[in-house]
Scaffold this active site. Sequence first.
Site, PDB file in Angstrom:
ATOM      1  N   HIS A  97      41.187  52.516  50.999  1.00  0.00           N
ATOM      2  CA  HIS A  97      40.831  53.937  50.978  1.00  0.00           C
ATOM      3  C   HIS A  97      39.846  54.294  52.084  1.00  0.00           C
ATOM      4  O   HIS A  97      39.267  53.423  52.730  1.00  0.00           O
ATOM      5  CB  HIS A  97      40.284  54.310  49.598  1.00  0.00           C
ATOM      6  CG  HIS A  97      41.366  54.557  48.589  1.00  0.00           C
ATOM      7  ND1 HIS A  97      41.546  55.767  47.946  1.00  0.00           N
ATOM      8  CD2 HIS A  97      42.352  53.752  48.129  1.00  0.00           C
ATOM      9  CE1 HIS A  97      42.578  55.680  47.124  1.00  0.00           C
ATOM     10  NE2 HIS A  97      43.082  54.463  47.212  1.00  0.00           N
ATOM     11  N   HIS A 170      44.923  50.842  41.127  1.00  0.00           N
ATOM     12  CA  HIS A 170      45.287  51.963  40.267  1.00  0.00           C
ATOM     13  C   HIS A 170      45.914  51.508  38.949  1.00  0.00           C
ATOM     14  O   HIS A 170      46.380  50.373  38.817  1.00  0.00           O
ATOM     15  CB  HIS A 170      46.251  52.886  41.009  1.00  0.00           C
ATOM     16  CG  HIS A 170      45.646  53.566  42.199  1.00  0.00           C
ATOM     17  ND1 HIS A 170      45.153  54.846  42.159  1.00  0.00           N
ATOM     18  CD2 HIS A 170      45.436  53.117  43.459  1.00  0.00           C
ATOM     19  CE1 HIS A 170      44.676  55.181  43.346  1.00  0.00           C
ATOM     20  NE2 HIS A 170      44.839  54.149  44.160  1.00  0.00           N
TER      21      HIS A 170
END
Length: 199
Positions: A97, A170
Amino acid sequence: KEMNQFCILAAILGTLATLALAQPPQTEPTSPPPMPPKHEMMPRMGTPVVEHAICVLYPTQGNQVHGTVTLEALEKGVRVVMDVQGLAPGKHGFHVHEFGDCSAPDAASAGGHFNPQHKPHGAPTDEQRHAGDLGNLTADASGNAHLEWTDPVMTLRGPHSIIGHSVVLHAKEDDLKSQPSGESGPRVACGVIGIAKTP
């Protein structure tokens, strides 16, 4: 006698005039060049060549997921080795990210996928993909997962280095096509990528 004295005097004056003409012209004294700014006088440190990196994953609020990601610079990419515990069985999307900030309870502070070249989201084997697209990690019935993958796009060096960014894991599977992030659900773990000591 007076004539001889006159001749001698004339000769002396002529010699002095010749010497004066032979002297190089006098120049105005020049000031020394100004000192460079202090920061320019300091030796410039070379950019370190990063060979290894590590990311320690910590659970987000309400989760128990934890693990490590080790990264090694190779000639044709970055070798990724990932070991994670505490997952629900099945596939889980994970990505590099944008920000190295996991401080928010849900890791929203890590931002979106690392995508310096502004490409669409995709699978790690796609030509058109984010630099941070790593696909899915598969957990077994005990919630443990192990992955080894050499990524041809990621780098530990240069302007697109992943050092200082974060890895986010996730809750759901990344479908590898939905924009902008693969519909992989909430963030269950996050860690910042740092330089590791060479073994």
